[in-house]
Design a protein around this motif. Sequence first.
Motif, PDB file in Angstrom:
ATOM      1  N   SER A  25      25.267  28.355  83.851  1.00 20.87           N
ATOM      2  CA  SER A  25      24.788  27.867  82.548  1.00 20.87           C
ATOM      3  C   SER A  25      25.820  27.020  81.822  1.00 20.87           C
ATOM      4  O   SER A  25      25.999  27.127  80.606  1.00 20.87           O
ATOM      5  CB  SER A  25      24.306  29.036  81.675  1.00 20.87           C
ATOM      6  N   HIS A  38      20.557  27.984  86.097  1.00 22.88           N
ATOM      7  CA  HIS A  38      19.902  27.651  84.844  1.00 22.88           C
ATOM      8  C   HIS A  38      20.465  26.359  84.245  1.00 22.88           C
ATOM      9  O   HIS A  38      20.182  25.273  84.741  1.00 22.88           O
ATOM     10  CB  HIS A  38      19.983  28.826  83.875  1.00 22.88           C
ATOM     11  N   HIS A  60      17.948  32.484  82.142  1.00 25.70           N
ATOM     12  CA  HIS A  60      18.273  32.300  80.723  1.00 25.70           C
ATOM     13  C   HIS A  60      18.518  33.623  80.017  1.00 25.70           C
ATOM     14  O   HIS A  60      19.425  33.739  79.196  1.00 25.70           O
ATOM     15  CB  HIS A  60      17.135  31.549  80.028  1.00 25.70           C
TER      16      HIS A  60
END
Length: 403
Positions: A103, A131, A236
């Motif tokens: 991320s 992600h 997420h």
Amino acid sequence: MTPARKPGRRQRGKHPRRLAALAALALGGALLTGPVAQAGAAEPYDVLVFSKTAGFRHDSIPTGIATFQELGGEHGFTVTATEDASAFTPANLAGYDAVVFLSTTGDVLDDTQQDALQAYVDDGGGFMGVHAAADTEYDWPYYQQLVGAWFKSHPAIQDAVVETEDHEHPATAHFGPTWLHNDELYNYRTDPRGRVHVLQTLDESSYTGGEMGEDHPITWCHPQETGRSFYTGLGHTNESYADPDFRQLLLGGLEYAAGQKDADCAPSGVPGGTPVEAESYTDGQGVQPAGHGAASGGQTLGFIENGDWAGYAHVPVDGAATFTAKVSSAGAGGTIHVRAGAPDGPELGTADVPNTGSWDTFQSVTTPLTAGGTGPLYLSFTGGAGSLFDIDSFTLAPAGEGD
């Protein structure tokens, strides 16, 4: 007007990877967590988890790091987690079997660090994106190919049906045909199919806010030169990392990226109607991305002058019968030369590009291709003085298929 020219990225030489694990990593205060390994594990491997953010920061990053540590303890690999981009040097990366972008967001590596990561992967290293890794390094064309596609948008977190396309890859072999999963579901600027091996897709009829239509890849893999890349758009929420199915997805993806388990991740031949963003070149001379609001993804392959070229390691010419490009020009116009294997490789066809009236007025040009070309696609450009034209996207199609 497009900005002043800067040198294009050029093909880099190879460097040998050090196979032994790194004895010590001196990253100072930026080191988040030290190695975690399974006691007594035979031949453990080493993973660098990188989670630097220059944009939105996901609350699930600490949970994601802890998950990789736990998986390492259970399955025999060490994890070093950092947000210090100075870790991206050839010598340091050589101590790892895979690098995970967890991320990450925004511009997190400088040019020298980008060069180190590209050389590492192209020379046999492993890359894994989770992600928001797709929401990273928008100004670096190589990264779009490495991660597979760039983030565009997402709806609210909700349940969705995830469909499994590959039941043999170690990341997805444990799934049935469908999987109901709650997550933040990314839309991407381009459909990566044809450039990657798709493992999972989203059924957009099962949730609201999907923007990619009937083909919405969400997890995929592909070879990158002699290295390997794996990406999933899931991950997420904190809750995702407690889901055994998602943890196995991460583990299998990492095992592929690190070269611990084999998998067929070859893209499925010629894109065959799937447009390739022209700015996703992997090496080139002179060219660079140019911002255009009317272009797909908001960018084109621009700054094209006589003698420049662009290479696409992820786009094979094998079996291609036609080449079609979406182009614009307020300059001299010129010619696209479609080549196989190298900037000066065999010429398969040419397409003339006229002055279209403005840099934001696009039209299509097409050419048949000589049969028998093999290897990656290269485009070279000829014409008069100054800027010639921009290319938004292009399509290679086999015999019998249109653009």
